[in-house]
Design a protein around this motif. Structure first.
Motif, PDB file in Angstrom:
ATOM      1  N   ILE A  48       0.706  -1.151   0.095  1.00  0.00           N
ATOM      2  CA  ILE A  48       0.146  -0.018  -0.067  1.00  0.00           C
ATOM      3  C   ILE A  48       0.948   0.983   0.203  1.00  0.00           C
ATOM      4  O   ILE A  48       1.766   1.518   0.736  1.00  0.00           O
ATOM      5  N   VAL A  49       0.544   2.233  -1.004  1.00  0.00           N
ATOM      6  CA  VAL A  49       1.111   3.473  -0.860  1.00  0.00           C
ATOM      7  C   VAL A  49       0.354   4.449   0.017  1.00  0.00           C
ATOM      8  O   VAL A  49      -0.898   4.762  -0.583  1.00  0.00           O
ATOM      9  N   HIS A  50       0.512   5.209   1.063  1.00  0.00           N
ATOM     10  CA  HIS A  50      -0.060   6.059   1.719  1.00  0.00           C
ATOM     11  C   HIS A  50       0.700   7.109   2.286  1.00  0.00           C
ATOM     12  O   HIS A  50       2.081   7.135   2.384  1.00  0.00           O
ATOM     13  N   LEU A  51      -0.210   7.978   2.949  1.00  0.00           N
ATOM     14  CA  LEU A  51       0.393   9.176   3.290  1.00  0.00           C
ATOM     15  C   LEU A  51       0.082   9.176   4.823  1.00  0.00           C
ATOM     16  O   LEU A  51      -0.863   8.941   5.291  1.00  0.00           O
ATOM     17  N   ILE A  52       1.269   9.279   5.470  1.00  0.00           N
ATOM     18  CA  ILE A  52       1.172   9.113   7.036  1.00  0.00           C
ATOM     19  C   ILE A  52       1.939  10.230   7.904  1.00  0.00           C
ATOM     20  O   ILE A  52       2.868  10.643   7.298  1.00  0.00           O
ATOM     21  N   GLY A  53       1.447  10.724   8.709  1.00  0.00           N
ATOM     22  CA  GLY A  53       2.188  11.681   9.720  1.00  0.00           C
ATOM     23  C   GLY A  53       3.521  11.256  10.085  1.00  0.00           C
ATOM     24  O   GLY A  53       3.711  10.118  10.198  1.00  0.00           O
ATOM     25  N   CYS A  54       4.591  12.207  10.085  1.00  0.00           N
ATOM     26  CA  CYS A  54       5.853  11.964  10.549  1.00  0.00           C
ATOM     27  C   CYS A  54       6.141  11.669  11.963  1.00  0.00           C
ATOM     28  O   CYS A  54       6.723  11.001  12.525  1.00  0.00           O
ATOM     29  N   LYS A  55       5.253  12.224  12.747  1.00  0.00           N
ATOM     30  CA  LYS A  55       5.156  11.911  14.077  1.00  0.00           C
ATOM     31  C   LYS A  55       4.470  10.746  14.641  1.00  0.00           C
ATOM     32  O   LYS A  55       3.183  10.454  13.742  1.00  0.00           O
ATOM     33  N   ASN A  56       4.442  10.002  15.372  1.00  0.00           N
ATOM     34  CA  ASN A  56       4.007   8.886  15.941  1.00  0.00           C
ATOM     35  C   ASN A  56       2.827   9.357  16.755  1.00  0.00           C
ATOM     36  O   ASN A  56       3.125   9.317  18.115  1.00  0.00           O
ATOM     37  N   ASP A  57       1.695   9.728  16.071  1.00  0.00           N
ATOM     38  CA  ASP A  57       0.751  10.283  17.002  1.00  0.00           C
ATOM     39  C   ASP A  57      -0.113   9.116  17.695  1.00  0.00           C
ATOM     40  O   ASP A  57       0.094   7.998  17.511  1.00  0.00           O
ATOM     41  N   TRP A  58      -1.172   9.510  18.349  1.00  0.00           N
ATOM     42  CA  TRP A  58      -2.026   8.586  19.196  1.00  0.00           C
ATOM     43  C   TRP A  58      -2.983   7.848  18.400  1.00  0.00           C
ATOM     44  O   TRP A  58      -3.490   6.977  19.014  1.00  0.00           O
ATOM     45  N   ILE A  59      -3.220   8.084  17.202  1.00  0.00           N
ATOM     46  CA  ILE A  59      -4.618   7.334  16.536  1.00  0.00           C
ATOM     47  C   ILE A  59      -3.708   6.754  15.039  1.00  0.00           C
ATOM     48  O   ILE A  59      -3.833   7.340  14.158  1.00  0.00           O
TER      49      ILE A  59
END
Length: 198
Positions: A43-54
């Protein structure tokens, strides 16, 4: 069969039916995460750089495009193939979606949960145009809630103005020998009036 094993078997069925270029929706607790299937269980996806809570969601800030295994992205959440926008938009050819998705891996983007989120990214790869149905639905729900709140406060304000005018009428009448009394009868839910002569 346990809840976890039913999700795993459901996701295995979804994965088996995926074709290159399909949009995949991953159900999270408070939102849905989106990515594009590029083959080989990736899967190619956009994800936050910080490891956030959700599960890596980042509401505003920097995000990175990653190519990851379907099972890692699913992270125990229920998934579904979601090409529902095909009804109103023409998808790009699968080889172009795959090529552009893989070319974007490692690039960073500024994200904003309303203006540029993972669904916007996946939609752009598939259709050449950014859109997010969950943002549109959220805006509609927020708009409806705002209308309801305005209506409630408007009703309270109108009631307060009416009550204030009745109190003023009583004060004006008190200057005469006759006192006009306006009372609310809670048994009949109506206003009643009486006169007292001084």
């Amino acid at each position: 069969m346990s809840f976890c094993s039913s999700i795993t078997s459901h996701n295995a069925k979804v994965l088996k039916e995926l074709e290159i270029g399909d949009l995949v929706e991953f159900s999270r607790h408070f939102y849905n995460h989106w990515g594009v299937f590029v083959g080989n269980e990736d899967i190619v996806h956009l994800i936050g750089c910080k490891n956030d809570w959700i599960s890596g969601v980042q509401f505003i800030g920097e995000a990175i495009v990653k190519k990851e295994n379907f099972w890692k992205v699913a992270d125990g959440c229920k998934t579904k193939k979601n090409n529902s926008k095909d009804k109103t938009r023409r998808p790009r050819p699968p080889y172009q979606i795959e090529r552009d998705a893989c070319a974007s891996v490692g690039k960073t983007e500024n994200v904003h949960f309303l203006l540029n989120n993972c669904e916007h990214f996946a939609s752009y790869l598939s259709y050449g145009k950014k859109s997010s149905d969950q943002v549109s639905l959220g805006s509609l729900l927020l708009g409806g809630a705002a209308v309801a709140v305005v209506g409630i406060f408007g009703g309270l304000l109108a009631g307060a103005l009416i009550l204030n005018s009745k109190i003023k009428e009583n004060r004006d009448d008190e200057s005469n020998d006759t006192t006009y009394i306006e009372e609310y009868d809670f048994r009949t839910y109506s206003w009643g009036s009486s006169y007292r002569y001084g």
